[in-house]
Motif scaffolding. Structure first.
Motif, mmCIF file in Angstrom:
data_model
loop_
_atom_site.group_PDB
_atom_site.id
_atom_site.type_symbol
_atom_site.label_atom_id
_atom_site.label_comp_id
_atom_site.label_asym_id
_atom_site.label_seq_id
_atom_site.Cartn_x
_atom_site.Cartn_y
_atom_site.Cartn_z
ATOM 1 N N ALA A 64 20.343 17.833 -19.777
ATOM 2 C CA ALA A 64 19.075 16.936 -19.603
ATOM 3 C C ALA A 64 19.385 16.517 -18.136
ATOM 4 C CB ALA A 64 18.883 15.869 -20.544
ATOM 5 N N VAL A 65 18.339 16.205 -17.501
ATOM 6 C CA VAL A 65 18.198 15.425 -16.420
ATOM 7 C C VAL A 65 17.630 14.198 -16.417
ATOM 8 C CG1 VAL A 65 17.305 15.324 -13.742
ATOM 9 C CG2 VAL A 65 18.124 17.559 -14.957
ATOM 10 N N THR A 66 18.254 13.017 -15.911
ATOM 11 C CA THR A 66 17.670 11.600 -16.179
ATOM 12 C C THR A 66 17.550 10.732 -14.796
ATOM 13 O OG1 THR A 66 17.752 9.564 -17.696
ATOM 14 C CG2 THR A 66 19.714 10.558 -16.538
ATOM 15 N N THR A 67 17.056 9.578 -15.026
ATOM 16 C CA THR A 67 16.978 8.987 -13.544
ATOM 17 C C THR A 67 17.629 7.635 -13.561
ATOM 18 O OG1 THR A 67 14.804 8.039 -14.319
ATOM 19 C CG2 THR A 67 14.580 10.049 -13.036
ATOM 20 N N LEU A 68 18.110 6.805 -12.639
ATOM 21 C CA LEU A 68 18.588 5.687 -12.460
ATOM 22 C C LEU A 68 17.742 5.177 -11.187
ATOM 23 C CD1 LEU A 68 20.484 3.400 -13.515
ATOM 24 C CD2 LEU A 68 22.309 4.229 -12.165
ATOM 25 N N LEU A 69 16.615 4.590 -11.511
ATOM 26 C CA LEU A 69 15.759 4.127 -10.325
ATOM 27 C C LEU A 69 15.259 2.699 -10.829
ATOM 28 C CD1 LEU A 69 13.364 7.260 -10.066
ATOM 29 C CD2 LEU A 69 15.339 6.647 -8.904
ATOM 30 N N ASP A 70 15.305 1.738 -9.837
ATOM 31 C CA ASP A 70 14.904 0.641 -10.228
ATOM 32 C C ASP A 70 13.250 0.523 -10.265
ATOM 33 O OD1 ASP A 70 17.418 -0.093 -9.603
ATOM 34 O OD2 ASP A 70 17.048 -0.995 -7.481
ATOM 35 N N GLU B 236 32.158 9.710 -21.079
ATOM 36 C CA GLU B 236 32.735 10.833 -21.181
ATOM 37 C C GLU B 236 33.499 10.962 -22.286
ATOM 38 O OE1 GLU B 236 35.991 13.717 -18.298
ATOM 39 O OE2 GLU B 236 34.976 11.995 -17.750
ATOM 40 N N PRO B 237 34.414 10.045 -22.664
ATOM 41 C CA PRO B 237 35.084 10.154 -24.314
ATOM 42 C C PRO B 237 33.934 10.452 -25.347
ATOM 43 C CG PRO B 237 35.821 7.970 -23.058
ATOM 44 C CD PRO B 237 34.530 8.505 -22.311
ATOM 45 N N GLU B 238 32.861 10.115 -25.211
ATOM 46 C CA GLU B 238 31.539 10.310 -26.149
ATOM 47 C C GLU B 238 31.115 11.841 -26.046
ATOM 48 O OE1 GLU B 238 31.116 8.237 -28.199
ATOM 49 O OE2 GLU B 238 32.155 6.741 -27.515
ATOM 50 N N GLY B 239 31.607 12.638 -25.087
ATOM 51 C CA GLY B 239 31.109 13.923 -24.993
ATOM 52 C C GLY B 239 30.134 14.395 -23.923
ATOM 53 N N ILE B 240 29.785 13.119 -23.053
ATOM 54 C CA ILE B 240 28.884 13.502 -22.121
ATOM 55 C C ILE B 240 29.355 13.142 -20.647
ATOM 56 C CG2 ILE B 240 26.721 12.536 -21.276
ATOM 57 C CD1 ILE B 240 26.209 11.385 -23.995
ATOM 58 N N PHE B 241 29.229 13.965 -19.721
ATOM 59 C CA PHE B 241 29.774 14.238 -18.493
ATOM 60 C C PHE B 241 28.378 14.017 -17.548
ATOM 61 C CE2 PHE B 241 30.552 16.574 -14.509
ATOM 62 C CZ PHE B 241 31.806 15.883 -14.017
ATOM 63 N N LEU B 242 28.430 12.830 -16.831
ATOM 64 C CA LEU B 242 27.377 12.567 -16.079
ATOM 65 C C LEU B 242 27.500 13.149 -14.491
ATOM 66 C CD1 LEU B 242 26.650 8.928 -16.932
ATOM 67 C CD2 LEU B 242 25.756 10.818 -17.707
ATOM 68 N N VAL B 243 26.546 13.590 -14.036
ATOM 69 C CA VAL B 243 26.686 14.005 -13.015
ATOM 70 C C VAL B 243 25.629 13.170 -11.830
ATOM 71 C CG1 VAL B 243 26.343 15.976 -11.060
ATOM 72 C CG2 VAL B 243 27.258 16.500 -13.437
ATOM 73 N N PRO B 244 26.024 12.203 -10.929
ATOM 74 C CA PRO B 244 24.982 11.760 -10.212
ATOM 75 C C PRO B 244 24.668 12.307 -8.946
ATOM 76 C CG PRO B 244 27.174 10.740 -9.838
ATOM 77 C CD PRO B 244 27.395 11.912 -10.618
ATOM 78 N N THR B 245 23.508 12.231 -8.479
ATOM 79 C CA THR B 245 23.066 12.744 -7.135
ATOM 80 C C THR B 245 22.134 11.814 -6.887
ATOM 81 O OG1 THR B 245 21.230 14.134 -8.275
ATOM 82 C CG2 THR B 245 23.306 15.220 -7.609
ATOM 83 N N ILE B 246 22.129 11.639 -5.535
ATOM 84 C CA ILE B 246 21.158 10.287 -4.802
ATOM 85 C C ILE B 246 19.940 11.217 -4.434
ATOM 86 C CG2 ILE B 246 20.877 8.924 -2.745
ATOM 87 C CD1 ILE B 246 24.230 8.519 -2.706
ATOM 88 N N LEU B 247 18.651 10.478 -4.489
ATOM 89 C CA LEU B 247 17.524 10.972 -4.095
ATOM 90 C C LEU B 247 17.307 11.208 -2.783
ATOM 91 C CD1 LEU B 247 14.405 11.007 -5.018
ATOM 92 C CD2 LEU B 247 14.041 8.870 -4.194
ATOM 93 N N LEU B 248 17.006 12.560 -2.569
ATOM 94 C CA LEU B 248 16.812 12.811 -1.021
ATOM 95 C C LEU B 248 15.285 12.359 -0.420
ATOM 96 C CD1 LEU B 248 17.866 16.593 -1.200
ATOM 97 C CD2 LEU B 248 19.165 14.414 -0.422
ATOM 98 N N GLY C 223 22.618 15.478 -15.553
ATOM 99 C CA GLY C 223 22.336 14.932 -14.244
ATOM 100 C C GLY C 223 21.589 13.703 -14.135
ATOM 101 N N VAL C 224 21.802 12.797 -13.261
ATOM 102 C CA VAL C 224 21.372 11.418 -13.189
ATOM 103 C C VAL C 224 20.788 11.534 -11.544
ATOM 104 C CG1 VAL C 224 21.699 9.264 -13.324
ATOM 105 C CG2 VAL C 224 22.836 10.665 -14.682
ATOM 106 N N LEU C 225 19.677 11.417 -11.579
ATOM 107 C CA LEU C 225 18.924 11.193 -10.188
ATOM 108 C C LEU C 225 19.025 9.688 -9.884
ATOM 109 C CD1 LEU C 225 17.459 12.306 -7.647
ATOM 110 C CD2 LEU C 225 15.264 12.085 -8.835
#
Length: 220
Positions: free
Chosen positions: A74-80, A26-38, A5-7
């Motif tokens: 895992a859960v990771t972040t994509l924050l500036d 995805e071809p590397e075996g990782i499926f990313l699920v993005p969700t936007i910060l509430l 998951g990607v916040l």
């Protein structure tokens, strides 16, 4: 295949995941699920989506995702980093060192605060528009403007790399792009340029980003 998951801070970051990073990993075996910060626009009012106002909202969102998705690797972040709230862990005692050292200090403090084995913090140096600086040639091709590409490359070289383009309010990557290209659409043009650049080239140009990707790949 594992799920991560990607916040995301907002819609631009979510688009980067859906159109660029997701298909690349995805071809590397990782499926990313993005969700936007509430977020909440007003006290007691309806929830909003996107933007970072204070650390408590980020922390609440992260803890909710970690507790509700035990099946995710895992859960990771994509924050500036540029716009991170000043009350975030590690912001007040950042070392007076190079930008990457300062960012990694904040990431460590955030990881300590969340204290969860499936949490992988990541702050973009200094915002995703830095990735567009790495893809300067492709943005120039998109706009058919060689001079634009040359100027973005000049500024990148002057800073010492895309991730080192200054974080100050008047010199942040997004501010520079808007001055050079007023019609720039960050939700469309940025993902297009970065996708054309490709993951391998972006990792080579952005060492901190590369370290994050390496960490995600190691989860498999």
């Amino acid at each position: 295949m594992i799920t991560v998951g990607v916040l995301c801070e907002g819609q631009t970051e979510e688009t980067m995941i859906r159109e660029f990073l997701g298909p690349e990993l995805e071809p590397e075996g990782i499926f990313l699920v993005p969700t936007i910060l509430l977020t909440s626009s007003t006290a007691g009012g309806p929830s909003g989506r996107g933007g970072v106002s204070k650390w408590s909202r980020i922390e609440k969102d992260l803890r909710n995702r970690l507790s509700s998705t035990p099946h995710w690797a895992a859960v990771t972040t994509l924050l500036d980093y540029y716009g991170l709230p000043s009350d975030s862990p590690g912001m007040a005692d950042r070392p007076a060192g190079p930008p990457r050292q300062r960012v990694e200090h904040v990431e460590r403090r955030i990881a300590e605060r969340i204290d969860h084995p499936r949490f992988v913090p990541y702050l973009v140096m200094h915002e995703t528009e830095a990735w567009v600086f790495a893809a300067a040639e492709h943005l120039a091709e998109w706009y058919e403007d060689d001079a634009l590409g040359a100027e973005l490359k000049r500024q990148t070289d002057e800073a010492g790399g895309p991730e080192l383009v200054n974080e100050t309010p008047d010199k942040a990557p997004s501010k520079r792009l808007r001055r050079l290209l007023p019609e720039y659409n960050k939700r469309l043009d940025g993902p297009v340029a970065v996708t054309e650049l490709g993951l391998r080239a972006l990792r080579a140009a952005c060492p901190h980003f590369d370290a994050w990707i390496s960490g995600l790949l190691a989860l498999r």
